[in-house]
Scaffold this motif. Structure first.
Motif, mmCIF file in Angstrom:
data_model
loop_
_atom_site.group_PDB
_atom_site.id
_atom_site.type_symbol
_atom_site.label_atom_id
_atom_site.label_comp_id
_atom_site.label_asym_id
_atom_site.label_seq_id
_atom_site.Cartn_x
_atom_site.Cartn_y
_atom_site.Cartn_z
ATOM 1 N N SER A 110 -3.859 -57.987 -60.772
ATOM 2 C CA SER A 110 -3.983 -59.444 -60.774
ATOM 3 C C SER A 110 -4.543 -59.973 -59.453
ATOM 4 O O SER A 110 -4.875 -61.145 -59.340
ATOM 5 C CB SER A 110 -2.622 -60.093 -61.057
ATOM 6 N N SER A 114 -11.777 -62.091 -57.957
ATOM 7 C CA SER A 114 -11.523 -63.422 -58.496
ATOM 8 C C SER A 114 -11.359 -63.282 -60.016
ATOM 9 O O SER A 114 -11.594 -62.207 -60.557
ATOM 10 C CB SER A 114 -12.727 -64.309 -58.203
ATOM 11 N N PRO A 115 -10.981 -64.360 -60.727
ATOM 12 C CA PRO A 115 -10.905 -64.236 -62.190
ATOM 13 C C PRO A 115 -12.216 -63.727 -62.787
ATOM 14 O O PRO A 115 -12.205 -62.886 -63.696
ATOM 15 C CB PRO A 115 -10.612 -65.670 -62.652
ATOM 16 N N GLN A 116 -13.347 -64.215 -62.247
ATOM 17 C CA GLN A 116 -14.648 -63.775 -62.773
ATOM 18 C C GLN A 116 -14.835 -62.274 -62.592
ATOM 19 O O GLN A 116 -15.378 -61.591 -63.467
ATOM 20 C CB GLN A 116 -15.787 -64.507 -62.040
ATOM 21 N N ILE A 117 -14.428 -61.763 -61.436
ATOM 22 C CA ILE A 117 -14.547 -60.327 -61.166
ATOM 23 C C ILE A 117 -13.606 -59.557 -62.096
ATOM 24 O O ILE A 117 -13.999 -58.563 -62.724
ATOM 25 C CB ILE A 117 -14.177 -60.017 -59.687
ATOM 26 N N ARG A 118 -12.368 -60.022 -62.212
ATOM 27 C CA ARG A 118 -11.386 -59.299 -63.043
ATOM 28 C C ARG A 118 -11.789 -59.250 -64.502
ATOM 29 O O ARG A 118 -11.384 -58.350 -65.228
ATOM 30 C CB ARG A 118 -10.000 -59.946 -62.892
ATOM 31 N N ASN A 119 -12.596 -60.219 -64.956
ATOM 32 C CA ASN A 119 -13.038 -60.213 -66.351
ATOM 33 C C ASN A 119 -14.036 -59.108 -66.653
ATOM 34 O O ASN A 119 -14.218 -58.742 -67.814
ATOM 35 C CB ASN A 119 -13.671 -61.563 -66.712
ATOM 36 N N VAL A 120 -14.717 -58.598 -65.643
ATOM 37 C CA VAL A 120 -15.693 -57.531 -65.908
ATOM 38 C C VAL A 120 -15.395 -56.225 -65.165
ATOM 39 O O VAL A 120 -15.727 -55.150 -65.651
ATOM 40 C CB VAL A 120 -17.150 -57.965 -65.601
ATOM 41 N N LEU A 204 -9.148 -64.241 -53.578
ATOM 42 C CA LEU A 204 -10.477 -63.819 -53.134
ATOM 43 C C LEU A 204 -10.487 -63.163 -51.763
ATOM 44 O O LEU A 204 -11.284 -63.491 -50.912
ATOM 45 C CB LEU A 204 -11.402 -65.046 -53.059
ATOM 46 N N GLU B 46 -19.011 -63.608 -54.775
ATOM 47 C CA GLU B 46 -17.896 -64.177 -54.021
ATOM 48 C C GLU B 46 -17.727 -65.668 -54.322
ATOM 49 O O GLU B 46 -16.616 -66.144 -54.490
ATOM 50 C CB GLU B 46 -18.138 -64.027 -52.509
ATOM 51 N N MET B 57 -15.825 -66.092 -71.596
ATOM 52 C CA MET B 57 -15.102 -65.610 -70.407
ATOM 53 C C MET B 57 -15.935 -65.893 -69.147
ATOM 54 O O MET B 57 -17.111 -65.547 -69.110
ATOM 55 C CB MET B 57 -15.025 -64.090 -70.575
ATOM 56 N N PRO B 58 -15.331 -66.494 -68.102
ATOM 57 C CA PRO B 58 -16.128 -66.724 -66.887
ATOM 58 C C PRO B 58 -16.535 -65.406 -66.213
ATOM 59 O O PRO B 58 -15.693 -64.527 -66.032
ATOM 60 C CB PRO B 58 -15.181 -67.504 -65.958
ATOM 61 N N VAL B 59 -17.807 -65.300 -65.868
ATOM 62 C CA VAL B 59 -18.301 -64.122 -65.141
ATOM 63 C C VAL B 59 -19.287 -64.587 -64.081
ATOM 64 O O VAL B 59 -19.858 -65.673 -64.194
ATOM 65 C CB VAL B 59 -19.008 -63.097 -66.068
ATOM 66 N N ASN B 60 -19.477 -63.776 -63.040
ATOM 67 C CA ASN B 60 -20.472 -64.081 -62.007
ATOM 68 C C ASN B 60 -21.836 -63.573 -62.465
ATOM 69 O O ASN B 60 -22.073 -62.365 -62.495
ATOM 70 C CB ASN B 60 -20.085 -63.396 -60.691
ATOM 71 N N HIS B 130 -5.264 -71.345 -59.979
ATOM 72 C CA HIS B 130 -5.514 -69.922 -60.185
ATOM 73 C C HIS B 130 -6.832 -69.721 -60.934
ATOM 74 O O HIS B 130 -7.659 -68.898 -60.559
ATOM 75 C CB HIS B 130 -4.337 -69.311 -60.952
ATOM 76 N N ALA B 131 -7.033 -70.506 -61.980
ATOM 77 C CA ALA B 131 -8.241 -70.348 -62.801
ATOM 78 C C ALA B 131 -9.494 -70.691 -62.003
ATOM 79 O O ALA B 131 -10.545 -70.092 -62.194
ATOM 80 C CB ALA B 131 -8.153 -71.228 -64.047
ATOM 81 N N SER B 133 -9.861 -70.342 -58.777
ATOM 82 C CA SER B 133 -9.875 -69.653 -57.482
ATOM 83 C C SER B 133 -11.161 -68.872 -57.233
ATOM 84 O O SER B 133 -11.462 -68.530 -56.092
ATOM 85 C CB SER B 133 -8.655 -68.735 -57.341
ATOM 86 N N GLY B 134 -11.937 -68.589 -58.261
ATOM 87 C CA GLY B 134 -13.168 -67.822 -58.081
ATOM 88 C C GLY B 134 -14.396 -68.685 -57.837
ATOM 89 O O GLY B 134 -15.511 -68.184 -57.838
#
Lengths: 307, 156
Positions: A110, A114-120, A204, B46, B57-60, B130-131, B133-134
């Motif tokens: 957890s 970041s959430p975006q990183i953890r999703n992939v 982060l 980052e 789903m949010p992704v970079n 939390h959501a 935070s990225g």
């Protein structure tokens, strides 16, 4: 000194010639073999892509294994948890099975990126990247995880104690081999574990210190029947505190022996002085605090709180 | 370098275009499709301003090879408004709360907020933080952004 724009690593683009998406493990291995070391496996890509952009590595092709079948499961089989290496940190952190039977891993996952990183980003990738501060690797090391690696010579199994070799270097060669499984014993009765993390911010950020603690209690004799302590980043790889573990094993549970083990753990590790992540002295002092706190909390979670 | 056909769905519409294999998703969206609402910032996953939704789903998108999107569905900030052109509740709430200064982080903020509210229609303040935070905001507008997401959750 100011750098011209085109010299800044983030102004550069990622370069490779081919992006291959195999749909079976055999096909993936054959593709890697064909490139003879100049291709590289990519799963989530959150480490691989920035590395390629920074020109810290160069490849002719990326072999995307993220669509290989049956590689992202999170299951219990007998006393073991079987984790597909392609399981993302977001899924592992949210998994009820992992929260119940491998809590330090759920907690560690957890915190990754970041959430975006953890999703992939995948847990397998976290291991293969071989970073000493990796938030999924530190708890997996304490859980005595073993990984299965497929390569040109077939499959082999490697415990994490033989897996981490140096910063960014592990027993797997990502230009020829693919991790196909991660497995470790599920936590059961009289067992407890936790994950602690020290960092400059709540999101982060890589940890200045991470510590996974597991204990198993002998309920008759009130002794330590099992102890695992893993730490990062206090050495070039995630580190197990074997000396401190041995000090506790078989001993009656008590505050004094825990304090002694924490002192030993602190003296065994030698984190670097870092302007970003704190001095060696500070982090050694925090190792003592984390080990003491982690053992105490783990005992409580195992149902044997210190009186 | 040989181009490869990339077929996916962007903002509900099927798209099929040749791309060079080392194209990142953000460059495909901005360069090939002209969807410049998605921003590039750090280019190393980052700052989160390049956030898009991949199958919700949010992704970079700056560190996601475009070919990873093959056969999948992408939502960018351009796809957030309703089909009739009226703005989404989240966009309205950001405007009403003044949760925008320079606007560079706004696409990422709104899309992560959208994904959060789809999964959790009544998030707590901690869950909102939390959501989000990225995605980094350098105008220090976090308070208003969190406020906007909370307002949007009440509009549902």
């Amino acid at each position: 000194m100011a750098q011209p724009f085109n010299k800044l690593h983030w102004s550069r683009f990622v370069e490779y010639d081919q992006y291959l998406v195999p749909d079976s493990l055999d096909q993936a291995l054959a593709m890697l073999a064909e490139f003879n070391g100049s291709a590289r496996v990519i799963a989530g890509g959150t480490d691989v892509v920035p590395e390629l952009r920074g020109r810290r590595a160069k490849v002719a092709a990326l072999v995307d294994i993220s669509r290989l079948p049956d590689m992202d499961g999170i299951e219990q089989e007998g006393g073991f948890i079987r984790l597909g290496p392609l399981a993302t940190h977001a899924r592992v952190a949210a998994s009820q099975l992992i929260r119940d039977k491998a809590a330090p891993l759920a907690e560690g996952c957890s915190w990754v990126g970041s959430p975006q990183i953890r999703n992939v980003a995948t847990v397998g990738g976290n291991l293969v990247s071989g970073q000493p501060a990796a938030d999924a690797s530190v708890p997996l090391f304490a859980l005595d995880a073993e990984v299965t690696i497929a390569g040109p010579q077939g499959e082999r199994r490697t415990p994490l104690s033989d897996f981490f070799l140096d910063v960014g270097k592990t027993a797997i060669d990502p230009s020829r081999e693919i991790m196909t499984g991660i497995s470790f014993p599920a936590l059961g009765e009289n067992q407890g574990g936790c994950y602690q993390r020290l960092a400059q911010r709540k999101a982060l950020v890589l940890p200045m210190l991470a510590c996974a603690t597991l204990v198993k209690v002998d309920p008759q004799n009130k002794t330590f029947a099992g102890v695992a302590l893993s730490l990062g980043p206090v050495a070039p790889t995630p580190m197990r505190e074997r000396v401190a573990e041995q000090m506790l094993l078989g001993q009656p549970i008590g505050k004094e022996i825990i304090a002694k083990a924490a002192e030993s753990a602190s003296s065994q590790c030698s984190p670097r002085d870092s302007l970003l992540r704190g001095s060696c002295d500070y982090r050694q002092a925090m190792v003592r605090v984390f080990v003491e706190r982690g053992l105490t909390r783990s005992l409580a979670l195992a149902g044997h709180a210190l009186s | 370098m040989k181009s490869v056909e990339l077929s996916c769905k962007v903002n509900g519409r099927p798209v099929s275009l040749p791309v060079e294999p080392d194209t990142m998703l953000v460059d495909f969206l901005r360069g090939h499709l002209g969807l410049t609402g998605t921003k590039t910032g750090c280019r190393e996953g980052e700052c989160g301003t390049c956030t898009v939704l991949l199958d919700g789903m949010p992704v970079n998108s700056c560190i996601l090879p475009a070919l990873k999107a093959a056969g999948r569905e992408i939502t960018t900030i351009e796809g957030l408004a309703r089909p009739d052109g009226s703005l989404d509740d989240i966009q309205e709430a950001f405007m009403d709360a003044g949760a925008i200064q320079c606007g560079y982080c706004s696409p990422g903020m709104m899309l992560t907020a959208k994904s959060l509210l789809e999964k959790n229609p009544n998030p707590s303040e901690d869950e909102i933080k939390h959501a989000l935070s990225g995605v980094l905001c350098r105008c220090t507008g976090y308070r208003k952004i969190v406020q906007a997401v909370r307002d949007a959750s009440c509009r549902k």
